[in-house]
Design an enzyme around this catalytic site. Structure first.
Site, PDB file in Angstrom:
ATOM      1  CB  VAL A 127      -6.803   5.278  -0.039  1.00  0.00           C
ATOM      2  CG1 VAL A 127      -5.389   4.840  -0.417  1.00  0.00           C
ATOM      3  CG2 VAL A 127      -7.733   5.107  -1.233  1.00  0.00           C
ATOM      4  CB  CYS A 128      -5.540   7.042   4.879  1.00  0.00           C
ATOM      5  SG  CYS A 128      -5.208   8.451   3.815  1.00  0.00           S
ATOM      6  CB  THR A 129      -8.781   3.067   6.478  1.00  0.00           C
ATOM      7  OG1 THR A 129      -9.332   4.291   6.971  1.00  0.00           O
ATOM      8  CG2 THR A 129      -9.178   1.928   7.407  1.00  0.00           C
ATOM      9  CB  THR A 136      -9.260   9.209   3.800  1.00  0.00           C
ATOM     10  OG1 THR A 136      -7.954   9.022   4.357  1.00  0.00           O
ATOM     11  CG2 THR A 136      -9.662  10.668   3.970  1.00  0.00           C
TER      12      THR A 136
END
Length: 213
Positions: free
Chosen positions: A45-47, A43
């Protein structure tokens, strides 16, 4: 499980991860821990968040802090994702990502909120001290990336206020003036603890330079 609160003991667990099986207490040892969860692998944002965590490895290390992440995806998917993180964020992920496919850890830490998702973990942060006590909790919506400058600021405040009888005021950053806790009233103790002096704004509000700075 009931929601974990400040001052509760962080539950121990054994679970697979991107670096193999982890016993949380043994892995943490005597370090502070930043334990943070993600809705899913791959995902965007998580990256960016995991890339930032890796980039801040030196900042975490000098504070004696170990970061560890979690999502409900399996370990092999974590390993694939780490390659993408390293490539897109120009860094090297050097901390484990817990593979919580059975949601055992997510249930322990109340990371699945039905109002947000019935299956994916929310974007939560637990700051845990060396005694395994939960000292801070922060939860963000899935659409909003975490502010790691704030996480480091909170750790600085916790570590400072654990070792000195002070509190940190609004928007405080490491090196700024601090507040003397109101319970210290004895002039001799004040002089001994705060040799640089202090400014009494009100009887209950006394400002002093940060100790050891």
């Amino acid at each position: 499980m009931a929601t974990l609160r400040l001052g509760d003991t962080a539950p121990n667990f054994t679970q697979d991860s991107s670096e193999g099986p982890i016993d949380f207490y043994k892995w943490a040892g005597d370090s502070w821990v930043v334990f943070f969860s993600h809705p899913a692998d791959f995902t965007p944002v998580c990256t960016t968040e995991l890339g930032k965590t890796a980039a801040l490895s030196g900042e975490f290390a000098k504070r004696g802090v170990k970061p560890i992440a979690l999502s409900v995806d399996p370990a092999d998917k974590h390993k694939e994702w780490i390659g993408d993180i390293n490539e897109t964020q120009n860094t090297t992920v050097n901390f484990p990502i817990i593979a919580d496919a059975d949601r055992k850890v997510a249930d322990l830490y109340d990371l699945i909120h039905p109002n947000a998702s019935a299956t994916a973990t929310v974007r939560s942060v637990y700051i845990i001290d060396p005694k395994k006590v939960i000292r801070t909790t922060i939860t963000y919506p899935a659409s909003t990336g975490r502010n790691f400058d704030e996480i480091l600021r909170v750790i600085d405040s916790l570590q400072l206020t654990d070792s000195h009888k002070v509190a940190t005021p609004v928007n405080w950053k490491d090196g700024d003036d601090v507040v003397i806790i109101p319970s210290i009233q004895d002039p001799a103790e004040l002089a001994q603890r705060f040799p640089k002096g202090f400014k009494a704004v009100k009887p209950y509000l006394r400002i002093t330079p940060q100790p050891n700075k």
